[in-house]
Design an enzyme around this catalytic site. Structure first.
Site, PDB file in Angstrom:
ATOM      1  N   GLU A   1      35.790  34.131  32.454  1.00 32.53           N
ATOM      2  CA  GLU A   1      35.411  35.083  33.506  1.00 32.53           C
ATOM      3  C   GLU A   1      36.592  35.948  33.932  1.00 32.53           C
ATOM      4  OE1 GLU A   1      33.586  35.125  38.053  1.00 32.53           O
ATOM      5  OE2 GLU A   1      34.860  33.462  37.377  1.00 32.53           O
TER       6      GLU A   1
ATOM      7  N   GLU B   1      27.380  33.643  44.211  1.00 29.69           N
ATOM      8  CA  GLU B   1      28.758  33.321  44.584  1.00 29.69           C
ATOM      9  C   GLU B   1      29.229  34.303  45.647  1.00 29.69           C
ATOM     10  OE1 GLU B   1      32.679  31.800  42.227  1.00 29.69           O
ATOM     11  OE2 GLU B   1      32.029  33.834  41.777  1.00 29.69           O
TER      12      GLU B   1
END
Length: 260
Positions: free
Chosen positions: A141, A238
């Site tokens: 990521e 998130e």
């Protein structure tokens, strides 16, 4: 059809960590994710997932010394032995929780440093091989430098190139819309192009990282694009709620077509 996963590190913080599983289930989530499980026995997490009918979407490999500012050790020269042990620790928790994807944090390092770049590549190859033996996916990521200054993996193009170079079937891209928008913009076109290598999606409002119905991204459009393109993975929520977690879940009710 994709499934929403509540991020228990950021959401439902009104409850102690192990009580957040129940709170997420009561709010309508059927999956969860979080940064790290390692402060708690794997059996305790396994029990709560089973009790409340939740799937574990992802969590991260151990990050090194988080309280001292470390944000992963994969790209840190001289830390490979520690990294190798951390993969085994994560695999133990993966077995207990049934998670199918693990995210490898890179760490604070200069991407122009050849030693750091070599170390990161070596770590990714090693972790992918170990995870493949268990039928698991390794996620990479990119994280923007405003949220995490000095982070090694701060460019989606670099991540894409590395994934193509390593050519391991179980290395996938973690496509965090919040980070992509800050780093590069052009979220939808990038998602369309990168979809074959995307293994996980995360959402949050930009720029404050609150609920996805706040800020500059039209998530109604983006989520419809996920549906249209046939994305079937998890969508991790998130974000830091602007107020009480439950008070900010109107976006989820609207998306699912339920009365708020």
């Amino acid at each position: 059809m994709f499934r929403f996963a509540a991020n228990l590190t950021m959401m439902f913080t009104e409850w102690p960590f192990l009580d957040r599983f129940e709170a997420a289930a009561e709010a309508g989530f059927d999956a969860v994710e979080f940064l790290f499980p390692y402060d708690f026995p794997a059996a305790s997490i396994q029990a709560r997932l089973a009790q409340f009918g939740l799937s574990q979407a992802i969590f991260n490999l151990p990050p090194g010394n988080w309280s001292a500012g470390e944000r992963g050790i994969a790209a840190l020269p001289g830390r490979f032995e520690e990294f190798r042990d951390s993969v085994e620790t994560a695999l133990d928790y993966a077995e207990a929780t049934g998670v199918k994807s693990l995210h490898m944090m890179a760490g604070i390092a200069d991407r122009q440093d050849p030693e750091a770049a070599s170390q990161y590549r070596k770590a990714a190859a090693f972790a992918a091989e170990r995870l493949a033996a268990r039928g698991l996916t390794l996620l990479l990521e990119p994280i923007n430098g405003r949220s995490m200054p000095g982070y090694f993996l701060n460019d989606f193009g670099y991540a894409e190139g590395l994934i193509r170079d390593l050519a391991a079937d179980n290395i996938k891209l973690q496509f965090d819309v919040f980070h992509h928008q800050i780093l590069h913009g052009d979220v939808t076109e990038s998602f369309r192009r990168l979809l074959p290598m995307i293994g996980h999606v995360q959402i949050a409002g930009v720029p404050e990282r609150h609920e996805p119905d706040r800020g500059e991204i039209d998530y109604g459009y983006f989520l419809s694009e996920l549906e249209k393109r046939g994305y079937e993975g998890f969508v991790g929520c998130e974000y830091h709620p602007a107020g009480h977690t439950r008070d900010g879940l109107g976006w989820l009710a609207r998306y699912r077509g339920r009365p708020e």
